[in-house]
Each structure stands twice: as structure tokens, then as C-alpha cells.
Design a protein around this motif. Structure first.
Motif, PDB file in Angstrom:
ATOM      1  N   LEU A  25     -77.220  -1.109 -53.484  1.00 56.38           N
ATOM      2  CA  LEU A  25     -76.351  -1.784 -52.766  1.00 56.38           C
ATOM      3  C   LEU A  25     -77.631  -2.788 -52.148  1.00 56.38           C
ATOM      4  O   LEU A  25     -76.680  -4.704 -52.674  1.00 56.38           O
ATOM      5  CB  LEU A  25     -76.170  -1.105 -51.544  1.00 56.38           C
ATOM      6  CG  LEU A  25     -75.089  -0.332 -51.816  1.00 56.38           C
ATOM      7  CD1 LEU A  25     -74.896   0.628 -50.750  1.00 56.38           C
ATOM      8  CD2 LEU A  25     -73.502  -0.913 -51.779  1.00 56.38           C
ATOM      9  N   LEU A  26     -78.838  -2.612 -51.434  1.00 60.34           N
ATOM     10  CA  LEU A  26     -80.080  -3.581 -51.732  1.00 60.34           C
ATOM     11  C   LEU A  26     -79.856  -4.533 -52.289  1.00 60.34           C
ATOM     12  O   LEU A  26     -80.511  -5.808 -52.023  1.00 60.34           O
ATOM     13  CB  LEU A  26     -81.043  -3.062 -50.413  1.00 60.34           C
ATOM     14  CG  LEU A  26     -80.992  -2.781 -49.470  1.00 60.34           C
ATOM     15  CD1 LEU A  26     -80.960  -1.571 -48.789  1.00 60.34           C
ATOM     16  CD2 LEU A  26     -80.434  -3.766 -48.198  1.00 60.34           C
ATOM     17  N   SER A  27     -80.682  -3.908 -53.528  1.00 57.11           N
ATOM     18  CA  SER A  27     -81.155  -5.256 -54.459  1.00 57.11           C
ATOM     19  C   SER A  27     -80.004  -5.857 -56.085  1.00 57.11           C
ATOM     20  O   SER A  27     -80.572  -6.789 -55.728  1.00 57.11           O
ATOM     21  CB  SER A  27     -81.393  -4.009 -55.624  1.00 57.11           C
ATOM     22  OG  SER A  27     -83.150  -3.050 -54.979  1.00 57.11           O
ATOM     23  N   LYS A  28     -79.006  -4.763 -55.027  1.00 61.17           N
ATOM     24  CA  LYS A  28     -77.662  -6.046 -56.823  1.00 61.17           C
ATOM     25  C   LYS A  28     -76.584  -6.367 -56.466  1.00 61.17           C
ATOM     26  O   LYS A  28     -76.641  -7.684 -56.476  1.00 61.17           O
ATOM     27  CB  LYS A  28     -77.147  -4.811 -57.507  1.00 61.17           C
ATOM     28  CG  LYS A  28     -78.438  -3.836 -58.348  1.00 61.17           C
ATOM     29  CD  LYS A  28     -77.549  -3.062 -59.089  1.00 61.17           C
ATOM     30  CE  LYS A  28     -78.879  -1.852 -59.588  1.00 61.17           C
ATOM     31  NZ  LYS A  28     -77.709  -0.627 -60.929  1.00 61.17           N
ATOM     32  N   GLU A  29     -76.394  -5.973 -54.851  1.00 64.02           N
ATOM     33  CA  GLU A  29     -75.260  -6.681 -53.806  1.00 64.02           C
ATOM     34  C   GLU A  29     -75.646  -7.357 -53.279  1.00 64.02           C
ATOM     35  O   GLU A  29     -74.924  -8.468 -52.789  1.00 64.02           O
ATOM     36  CB  GLU A  29     -74.453  -5.582 -53.163  1.00 64.02           C
ATOM     37  CG  GLU A  29     -74.185  -5.143 -54.258  1.00 64.02           C
ATOM     38  CD  GLU A  29     -72.128  -4.210 -53.579  1.00 64.02           C
ATOM     39  OE1 GLU A  29     -72.144  -4.486 -52.569  1.00 64.02           O
ATOM     40  OE2 GLU A  29     -71.161  -3.554 -54.436  1.00 64.02           O
ATOM     41  N   MET A  30     -77.142  -7.379 -52.220  1.00 60.81           N
ATOM     42  CA  MET A  30     -77.016  -8.035 -51.442  1.00 60.81           C
ATOM     43  C   MET A  30     -78.899  -8.904 -51.860  1.00 60.81           C
ATOM     44  O   MET A  30     -79.133  -9.500 -50.554  1.00 60.81           O
ATOM     45  CB  MET A  30     -77.910  -7.287 -49.917  1.00 60.81           C
ATOM     46  CG  MET A  30     -76.921  -6.277 -49.614  1.00 60.81           C
ATOM     47  SD  MET A  30     -76.957  -5.524 -48.375  1.00 60.81           S
ATOM     48  CE  MET A  30     -77.935  -5.969 -46.832  1.00 60.81           C
ATOM     49  N   ASN A  31     -79.063  -8.138 -53.071  1.00 52.21           N
ATOM     50  CA  ASN A  31     -80.340  -9.539 -53.262  1.00 52.21           C
ATOM     51  C   ASN A  31     -81.626  -8.980 -52.848  1.00 52.21           C
ATOM     52  O   ASN A  31     -82.596  -9.819 -52.692  1.00 52.21           O
ATOM     53  CB  ASN A  31     -80.204 -11.291 -53.556  1.00 52.21           C
ATOM     54  CG  ASN A  31     -80.572 -11.825 -54.777  1.00 52.21           C
ATOM     55  OD1 ASN A  31     -80.816 -11.159 -55.662  1.00 52.21           O
ATOM     56  ND2 ASN A  31     -81.371 -13.027 -54.038  1.00 52.21           N
ATOM     57  N   PHE A  32     -82.109  -8.420 -52.020  1.00 54.32           N
ATOM     58  CA  PHE A  32     -83.020  -7.656 -51.537  1.00 54.32           C
ATOM     59  C   PHE A  32     -84.431  -7.340 -52.851  1.00 54.32           C
ATOM     60  O   PHE A  32     -83.276  -7.162 -53.204  1.00 54.32           O
ATOM     61  CB  PHE A  32     -83.252  -6.615 -50.717  1.00 54.32           C
ATOM     62  CG  PHE A  32     -82.334  -7.604 -49.431  1.00 54.32           C
ATOM     63  CD1 PHE A  32     -82.948  -7.347 -48.405  1.00 54.32           C
ATOM     64  CD2 PHE A  32     -81.446  -7.899 -48.958  1.00 54.32           C
ATOM     65  CE1 PHE A  32     -82.659  -7.505 -46.749  1.00 54.32           C
ATOM     66  CE2 PHE A  32     -80.540  -8.906 -47.510  1.00 54.32           C
ATOM     67  CZ  PHE A  32     -81.792  -8.038 -46.788  1.00 54.32           C
ATOM     68  N   GLU A  33     -85.534  -6.907 -51.931  1.00 55.64           N
ATOM     69  CA  GLU A  33     -86.712  -6.722 -53.110  1.00 55.64           C
ATOM     70  C   GLU A  33     -87.323  -5.706 -52.655  1.00 55.64           C
ATOM     71  O   GLU A  33     -87.239  -5.729 -50.337  1.00 55.64           O
ATOM     72  CB  GLU A  33     -87.661  -7.041 -53.639  1.00 55.64           C
ATOM     73  CG  GLU A  33     -88.429  -8.369 -52.974  1.00 55.64           C
ATOM     74  CD  GLU A  33     -89.083  -8.339 -53.905  1.00 55.64           C
ATOM     75  OE1 GLU A  33     -88.874  -9.650 -54.780  1.00 55.64           O
ATOM     76  OE2 GLU A  33     -90.111  -9.870 -52.914  1.00 55.64           O
ATOM     77  N   ASN A  34     -87.541  -4.499 -53.150  1.00 56.65           N
ATOM     78  CA  ASN A  34     -88.115  -3.335 -52.651  1.00 56.65           C
ATOM     79  C   ASN A  34     -89.748  -3.695 -51.854  1.00 56.65           C
ATOM     80  O   ASN A  34     -89.834  -3.735 -52.697  1.00 56.65           O
ATOM     81  CB  ASN A  34     -88.165  -1.773 -53.383  1.00 56.65           C
ATOM     82  CG  ASN A  34     -88.839  -0.882 -52.946  1.00 56.65           C
ATOM     83  OD1 ASN A  34     -88.356  -0.331 -51.567  1.00 56.65           O
ATOM     84  ND2 ASN A  34     -88.792  -0.235 -53.618  1.00 56.65           N
ATOM     85  N   THR A  35     -90.009  -3.287 -50.896  1.00 54.44           N
ATOM     86  CA  THR A  35     -91.568  -2.711 -50.541  1.00 54.44           C
ATOM     87  C   THR A  35     -92.138  -1.547 -50.102  1.00 54.44           C
ATOM     88  O   THR A  35     -91.125  -1.029 -49.516  1.00 54.44           O
ATOM     89  CB  THR A  35     -91.952  -4.075 -49.252  1.00 54.44           C
ATOM     90  OG1 THR A  35     -93.146  -3.702 -49.210  1.00 54.44           O
ATOM     91  CG2 THR A  35     -91.110  -4.042 -48.655  1.00 54.44           C
ATOM     92  N   GLU A  36     -92.992  -1.325 -50.607  1.00 54.92           N
ATOM     93  CA  GLU A  36     -93.373  -0.267 -49.532  1.00 54.92           C
ATOM     94  C   GLU A  36     -94.166  -0.037 -48.513  1.00 54.92           C
ATOM     95  O   GLU A  36     -94.809   0.254 -47.967  1.00 54.92           O
ATOM     96  CB  GLU A  36     -94.427   0.792 -51.570  1.00 54.92           C
ATOM     97  CG  GLU A  36     -93.564   1.332 -52.114  1.00 54.92           C
ATOM     98  CD  GLU A  36     -92.138   1.814 -51.667  1.00 54.92           C
ATOM     99  OE1 GLU A  36     -92.842   3.107 -51.320  1.00 54.92           O
ATOM    100  OE2 GLU A  36     -91.764   1.881 -52.521  1.00 54.92           O
ATOM    101  N   ILE A  37     -94.203  -1.916 -48.212  1.00 56.22           N
ATOM    102  CA  ILE A  37     -95.448  -2.044 -46.741  1.00 56.22           C
ATOM    103  C   ILE A  37     -94.272  -2.438 -46.037  1.00 56.22           C
ATOM    104  O   ILE A  37     -93.516  -3.456 -46.119  1.00 56.22           O
ATOM    105  CB  ILE A  37     -96.237  -3.283 -47.300  1.00 56.22           C
ATOM    106  CG1 ILE A  37     -97.133  -2.541 -48.476  1.00 56.22           C
ATOM    107  CG2 ILE A  37     -96.613  -3.714 -46.055  1.00 56.22           C
ATOM    108  CD1 ILE A  37     -98.427  -3.826 -48.578  1.00 56.22           C
TER     109      ILE A  37
END
Length: 442
Positions: A25-37
Motif C-alpha cells: 500500500l505504501l509503495s504502490k498507492e502512496m508512492n513511498f519507498e522503503n528504508t531500513e534506517i
């Protein structure tokens, strides 16, 4: 520049599945990107399980650390999801008012909407409803999949064991429509998935009636899934002894894709304690399931859940648990000391067993199972076995780790290019507790 999110998952496979869906949801619908920091994140979410001891304390401890990040950057949005969110929503709002979102296990699909509300709200936005199957109808379709994927087929629990909070945090049992499950699985397989792991609080309680009045239970569902011959392995967890029926036995007899391993929680080897736990079966009834499966699949292995130190458990009751562990030869267990869960019937029972005794019993139980597992591992040295390579070995830099159909973990020489491959190997040695093998062919 894209905003970033960080999700920390604490708990069971259901939590892992829900975290993956929130990431989509965050990546595809909300255009966020993942971070491990976590210090770089614009959204911090902890996805939690409340079944085990001190889950709430762990969450509040983590939130205390995240509060310092929010003090440095007030624009950070903090969310709590999962069972602790459902159980402790009021407590979270009062003890940690800096939390922006509280999201129940059944409302993760509303994350984009809750995020928008949190940006304008001066209070914690809470949504811990149980909107039945709506969750699955509103999650994005996966376009990339791993070689092994979880698929939730039902949610909630209607067993009401005296010690368990699941019916109160995830609701009662609700099964997904057959077509939705098959569509999700086929989509995953089309994207490269080889192994499907079916999830549910009581996965074999699956029960769906279609518009024509046709009943699909868990055993029949396994046959529908196995029609896709590109699926190489089918696993499931967690099952309940009271939901085993003829069609499940038939699936073990007829479906080679169904692995020769079963995780079947028993919790105790004492009928007295099982009755106090309200498990709904006896030791003899449990053993009859195991006996029948061993006839169908002589190579099948078993793992289980055990609760040590349930109120009223005597030394004799505990030794009955050890007896059944030795009789069935469990390979693995998820074993825990009993702890009161708020709101459960067992929480009102006097806990008359000291922590010292509980710890001693848990240690002895784990030692017993480890010894049985090691002895069983010795018996397969020299055998030729198929494994599915799951990842890089955590013990050896130049090796990868694979899993057999009956759940044995074996290390072989290789690198990341082998991950996801199904290989024929020969088991060569047992190094302490670790099995090693060599590839016969790729």
C-alpha cells in the motif's frame, strides 16, 4: 523526492503477511519507498502480536524510542498496527499521545485514508474495527513475488481457549471466498512463486459457502489449490486438532505438493490442563490424528506449540507433556511460559506456579525436543533429498540453506543465485545441530 517508510514486525506469520500488504500500500498507492534506517523514515509503523508475554511492554518501549525521533522531526507519522493496537488502542492514545495512527489487523487496507487523516488531526486516529472480509477486497495486487509466499485464507478465531486473546483482537473466524484465494495464488505463481504457505489462526477451520450453496472446507480448498501444477509445495499454519476431517486426510494421501510436515499445536500432554485451557480435545484424540497421518505419510514430521506452567499444572501434568513429546517425536516446538493475557478467562485463575519452576520446565522441554530433533537428523545422513533453497546460511558464509519437504533445514555450498531453486542433494554430515549436504544436480 519520495517519502520513506519503515515497518517493524513483531509476532507471527499473520503479522508478517499484514506487514507485506502495508508495504504494498505504501509503495504502490502512496508512492513511498522503503528504508531500513528508521531515522530516515517519514512514516514509522510497528506491527505487533499480543499473544506472547510482555508484548505490550515491548511496544511501549519501542514507541518511547520513536518519540525521540518525532521530537527531532515533528512531521514523522508514527503508527501502531496489529493485535496490540486492537487490544490496547485506548491505552496507546493515553500513554503515547504522540502516536498518530492505531490500526487494527482487519483495517490495514485503510492505511492510506488513516495516514491522510493523521496529517490534519490533533489526536490519535484509531481504526480497530472488524469489517469482515473487506480487508482483502481492498489490498493491491502483487506484481512481484518471492519464491515462497504467505496467503491468508481466513482470519480470526472462534475457539475461545481460556488463555488466548486472538478472538478479541482479530475477531471470530471469517473465511475468504474461494475465487479470491485462487486468484491471489495464481497471480503469485505467475510471478514466480513456487511455494504457497496458507495462513489462518485456525487455518483448517476454513469454511466457505458460495452463491450456489456449495460448501468448500479446508481439505477441498487444498485440492483446488493443487490444480495449479506450477505450485511445487503447499504448506499451512496454524491448524487445530478439532478441525481435522476426512478430506484433509485425503489431501495428504492424494496431493504430492502438500508437504510431509504438520504444525499441530497440542499445548499440554495432560487432559486436566487441556480441559482448563478449553482446548476441546483429549490427548488420545490428538494422538489418533498423528497415528493416522503417519500411516498415510510414513516420513511425515511434526512440530507443535506448548504452554508451560499453566495454572494448576503439577509436576505430573508436565511429565505427561514430556511423555507425548517423546512418543510423537516432535522435531520442533514453539514453547512458552504461561503468562496472563488481559481479558481472558484464565487471567482470573490463581497462578500458583513459581517463575523458577516454570523456567526449569521450559528448559527441560526444549532440551528434550532438541535431543529428539538431533537424533532424527542423524538418521537422514547419507540420504538423497529434495530441498527448496531459502536463503544465505546464517552460520556459514559460503553456504546457502534449504528446506526439505518434511521441514529439515540443510546447508549446502553455494551463493545467492541458488535462492528459490529446488535441488536434489545428498545429506553428508551433522555438524553439532546443523545438517550439511552436497548438490547432486541443478
Amino acid at each position: 523526492m519520495k517519502k520513506k517508510y519503515y515497518i517493524e514486525t513483531q509476532g507471527c506469520q499473520m503479522n508478517e503477511y499484514d506487514s507485506d500488504k502495508m508495504k504494498n500500500l505504501l509503495s504502490k498507492e502512496m508512492n513511498f519507498e522503503n528504508t531500513e534506517i528508521k531515522e530516515d523514515a517519514d512514516v514509522l509503523i510497528v506491527n505487533t502480536c499480543s499473544i506472547r508475554e510482555k508484548a505490550q511492554e515491548k511496544v511501549f518501549s519501542l514507541l518511547g524510542k520513536w518519540r525521540k525521533l518525532k521530537q527531532k522531526n515533528p512531521n514523522i507519522v508514527i503508527g501502531v498496527a496489529g493485535c496490540v493496537a486492537s487490544q490496547e488502542s485506548v491505552e496507546i492514545s493515553s500513554r503515547a499521545p504522540y502516536v498518530d495512527m492505531v490500526i487494527g489487523p482487519q483495517t490495514i487496507h485503510r492505511l492510506p485514508e488513516l495516514y491522510k487523516k493523521s496529517l490534519v488531526s490533533k489526536k490519535t486516529v484509531v481504526d480497530v474495527e472488524f469489517p469482515l472480509i473487506e480487508k482483502f477486497d481492498n489490498l493491491p495486487t502483487v506484481t512481484e513475488s518471492k519464491f515462497s509466499e504467505f496467503v491468508t485464507i481466513m482470519e480470526g478465531c472462534s475457539k475461545y481457549c481460556s488463555y488466548c486473546v486472538v478472538p478479541y483482537t482479530r475477531g471470530t473466524e471469517v473465511s475468504r471466498p474461494l475465487n479470491d484465494i485462487i486468484e491471489e495464488i495464481n497471480n503469485l505463481v505467475n510471478n514466480g512463486t513456487k511455494e504457497i504457505i496458507l495462513l489462518g489462526q485456525n487455518v483448517n477451520a476454513y469454511f466457505y459457502e458460495d452463491k450456489n450453496g456449495n460448501i468448500i472446507n479446508f481439505g477441498l480448498l487444498l485440492f483446488y489449490i493443487a490444480k495449479n501444477l506450477d505450485i511445487k509445495r503447499i504448506r499451512f499454519t496454524t491448524s487445530h486438532p478439532n478441525n481435522f476431517d476426512e478430506q484433509i486426510y485425503l489431501a495428504y494421501e492424494k496431493l504430492p505438493q502438500l508437504v510431509s510436515h504438520l504444525h499441530l499445536p497440542i499445548q499440554s500432554g495432560s487432559d486436566k490442563i487441556l480441559a482448563a485451557m478449553k482446548r476441546g480435545y483429549t490427548v488420545l484424540e490428538y494422538k489418533s490424528i498423528i497415528k493416522r497421518l503417519k500411516i498415510i505419510r510414513p516420513d511425515i514430521t511434526f512440530s507443535s506449540d506448548f504452554i508451560v506452567g499453566f495454572p494448576g499444572e503439577t509436576e505430573g501434568d508436565f511429565l505427561k507433556t514430556i511423555d507425548i513429546i517423546k512418543e510423537i517425536q516432535f522435531d520442533q516446538s514453539y514453547s512458552f511460559i504461561y503468562s496472563k493475557r488481559p481479558g481472558t478467562p484464565a487471567a482470573s485463575i490463581e497462578d500458583n506456579i513459581s517463575d523458577e519452576i516454570k523456567k526449569e520446565r521450559l528448559c527441560y522441554l526444549k532440551e528434550t525436543i532438541n535431543s529428539l530433533s538431533k537424533n532424527r537428523s542423524k538418521t537422514i545422513i547419507g540420504e538423497k533429498i529434495e530441498i527448496l533453497v531459502e536463503g544465505i546460511s546464517s552460520k556459514y558464509n559460503d553456504m546457502v540453506v534449504g528446506r526439505t519437504k518434511n521441514n529439515k533445514i540443510i546447508n549446502i555450498a553455494g551463493n545467492s543465485t541458488l535462492i528459490g531453486e529446488i535441488l536434489n542433494i545428498k545429506v553428508t554430515e551433522l555438524d553439532n545441530k546443523t545438517l550439511k549436504g552436497e548438490i547432486l544436480n541443478i
